[in-house]
Scaffold this motif. Structure first.
Motif, PDB file in Angstrom:
ATOM      1  N   ALA A  38       0.833  -1.208   0.000  1.00 14.28           N
ATOM      2  CA  ALA A  38       0.000   0.000   0.000  1.00 14.28           C
ATOM      3  C   ALA A  38       0.866   1.256   0.000  1.00 14.28           C
ATOM      4  O   ALA A  38       0.544   2.240  -0.681  1.00 14.28           O
ATOM      5  CB  ALA A  38      -0.937  -0.007   1.209  1.00 14.28           C
ATOM      6  N   VAL A  39       1.970   1.232   0.740  1.00 13.69           N
ATOM      7  CA  VAL A  39       2.881   2.374   0.767  1.00 13.69           C
ATOM      8  C   VAL A  39       3.476   2.599  -0.616  1.00 13.69           C
ATOM      9  O   VAL A  39       3.563   3.741  -1.090  1.00 13.69           O
ATOM     10  CB  VAL A  39       3.986   2.181   1.837  1.00 13.69           C
ATOM     11  CG1 VAL A  39       5.092   3.196   1.675  1.00 13.69           C
ATOM     12  CG2 VAL A  39       3.387   2.251   3.236  1.00 13.69           C
ATOM     13  N   VAL A  44       3.970   5.893  -5.412  1.00 12.95           N
ATOM     14  CA  VAL A  44       3.947   5.995  -6.878  1.00 12.95           C
ATOM     15  C   VAL A  44       2.752   6.830  -7.325  1.00 12.95           C
ATOM     16  O   VAL A  44       2.860   7.641  -8.253  1.00 12.95           O
ATOM     17  CB  VAL A  44       3.936   4.595  -7.534  1.00 12.95           C
ATOM     18  CG1 VAL A  44       3.750   4.695  -9.042  1.00 12.95           C
ATOM     19  CG2 VAL A  44       5.231   3.853  -7.213  1.00 12.95           C
ATOM     20  N   GLY A  45       1.611   6.660  -6.659  1.00  7.58           N
ATOM     21  CA  GLY A  45       0.430   7.441  -7.020  1.00  7.58           C
ATOM     22  C   GLY A  45       0.620   8.935  -6.844  1.00  7.58           C
ATOM     23  O   GLY A  45       0.002   9.734  -7.546  1.00  7.58           O
ATOM     24  N   PRO A  50       2.682  11.488 -15.643  1.00  8.76           N
ATOM     25  CA  PRO A  50       1.438  11.076 -16.295  1.00  8.76           C
ATOM     26  C   PRO A  50       1.014   9.672 -15.831  1.00  8.76           C
ATOM     27  O   PRO A  50       1.866   8.844 -15.481  1.00  8.76           O
ATOM     28  CB  PRO A  50       1.790  11.065 -17.793  1.00  8.76           C
ATOM     29  CG  PRO A  50       3.035  11.873 -17.915  1.00  8.76           C
ATOM     30  CD  PRO A  50       3.749  11.787 -16.602  1.00  8.76           C
ATOM     31  N   PRO A  51      -0.274   9.400 -15.835  1.00  5.62           N
ATOM     32  CA  PRO A  51      -0.774   8.102 -15.361  1.00  5.62           C
ATOM     33  C   PRO A  51      -0.113   6.899 -16.039  1.00  5.62           C
ATOM     34  O   PRO A  51       0.211   5.919 -15.375  1.00  5.62           O
ATOM     35  CB  PRO A  51      -2.272   8.162 -15.668  1.00  5.62           C
ATOM     36  CG  PRO A  51      -2.599   9.620 -15.636  1.00  5.62           C
ATOM     37  CD  PRO A  51      -1.381  10.303 -16.178  1.00  5.62           C
ATOM     38  N   GLU A  55       1.883   3.825 -14.178  1.00  4.21           N
ATOM     39  CA  GLU A  55       1.559   2.407 -14.365  1.00  4.21           C
ATOM     40  C   GLU A  55       2.810   1.619 -14.750  1.00  4.21           C
ATOM     41  O   GLU A  55       3.046   0.522 -14.245  1.00  4.21           O
ATOM     42  CB  GLU A  55       0.480   2.234 -15.443  1.00  4.21           C
ATOM     43  CG  GLU A  55      -0.883   2.754 -15.058  1.00  4.21           C
ATOM     44  CD  GLU A  55      -1.582   1.896 -14.017  1.00  4.21           C
ATOM     45  OE1 GLU A  55      -1.220   0.713 -13.852  1.00  4.21           O
ATOM     46  OE2 GLU A  55      -2.498   2.418 -13.361  1.00  4.21           O
ATOM     47  N   GLU A  56       3.616   2.181 -15.646  1.00  4.32           N
ATOM     48  CA  GLU A  56       4.853   1.519 -16.075  1.00  4.32           C
ATOM     49  C   GLU A  56       5.825   1.388 -14.899  1.00  4.32           C
ATOM     50  O   GLU A  56       6.437   0.345 -14.701  1.00  4.32           O
ATOM     51  CB  GLU A  56       5.497   2.318 -17.215  1.00  4.32           C
ATOM     52  CG  GLU A  56       6.837   1.788 -17.673  1.00  4.32           C
ATOM     53  CD  GLU A  56       6.753   0.421 -18.339  1.00  4.32           C
ATOM     54  OE1 GLU A  56       7.777  -0.298 -18.316  1.00  4.32           O
ATOM     55  OE2 GLU A  56       5.685   0.067 -18.870  1.00  4.32           O
ATOM     56  N   LEU A  57       5.945   2.429 -14.121  1.00  8.44           N
ATOM     57  CA  LEU A  57       6.835   2.404 -12.964  1.00  8.44           C
ATOM     58  C   LEU A  57       6.372   1.357 -11.948  1.00  8.44           C
ATOM     59  O   LEU A  57       7.178   0.582 -11.432  1.00  8.44           O
ATOM     60  CB  LEU A  57       6.894   3.790 -12.316  1.00  8.44           C
ATOM     61  CG  LEU A  57       7.816   3.952 -11.121  1.00  8.44           C
ATOM     62  CD1 LEU A  57       9.252   3.554 -11.460  1.00  8.44           C
ATOM     63  CD2 LEU A  57       7.776   5.381 -10.615  1.00  8.44           C
ATOM     64  N   LEU A  58       5.088   1.317 -11.687  1.00  9.95           N
ATOM     65  CA  LEU A  58       4.560   0.324 -10.747  1.00  9.95           C
ATOM     66  C   LEU A  58       4.794  -1.092 -11.267  1.00  9.95           C
ATOM     67  O   LEU A  58       5.146  -1.990 -10.503  1.00  9.95           O
ATOM     68  CB  LEU A  58       3.073   0.564 -10.485  1.00  9.95           C
ATOM     69  CG  LEU A  58       2.445  -0.344  -9.434  1.00  9.95           C
ATOM     70  CD1 LEU A  58       3.128  -0.172  -8.081  1.00  9.95           C
ATOM     71  CD2 LEU A  58       0.955  -0.068  -9.324  1.00  9.95           C
TER      72      LEU A  58
END
Length: 100
Positions: A38-39, A44-45, A50-51, A55-58
Motif C-alpha cells: 500500500a505504501v 507511486v500514485g 502522467p498516469p 503504471e509503467e513504474l509500478l
C-alpha cells in the motif's frame, strides 16, 4: 530503476518494528507485506508524472519485487542441508511382497 539499493537486515528490522508499533496485526508477515504494498502504491500514485508512466513504474517495481522474492527463495534452497545418505547398515524393517 537503475540505482542500486542497500537492503540491510537492520533496515528490514526497523521497518517491521515501526509497522508492529502501528498495528499489532502486522506481526503476520502477510499483513506487513500488504502495508508495504500500500505504501508503494501511495508513493507511486503521488509522483508528479502522467498516469501511463506511473503504471509503467509500478509494473517495474512489481517485477523487481518478484526478482527479490525469487532470489530469497533460491538462497533458502541452497542453504538447506542435504539429507544424509541412507546407511544400509542402519536400515530396519521387513518388506514382504504383496500377496498374489
Amino acid at each position: 530503476m537503475a540505482q542500486p539499493i542497500n537492503l540491510t537486515r537492520e533496515l528490514l528490522q526497523e521497518l517491521m518494528r515501526v509497522l508492529h508499533e502501528h498495528d499489532a496485526q502486522s506481526q503476520d508477515t502477510l499483513v506487513s507485506a500488504q502495508y508495504l504494498a500500500a505504501v508503494v502504491g501511495l508513493l507511486v500514485g503521488n509522483i508528479n508524472r502522467p498516469p501511463a508512466e506511473k503504471e509503467e513504474l509500478l509494473s517495474e517495481i512489481n517485477a523487481f519485487s518478484g526478482h527479490v522474492m525469487s532470489d530469497v527463495m533460491n538462497q533458502a534452497q541452497e542453504q538447506r542441508p542435504e539429507p544424509p545418505a541412507a546407511d544400509p547398515a542402519k536400515a530396519f524393517g521387513i518388506w514382504k511382497p504383496p500377496s498374489a
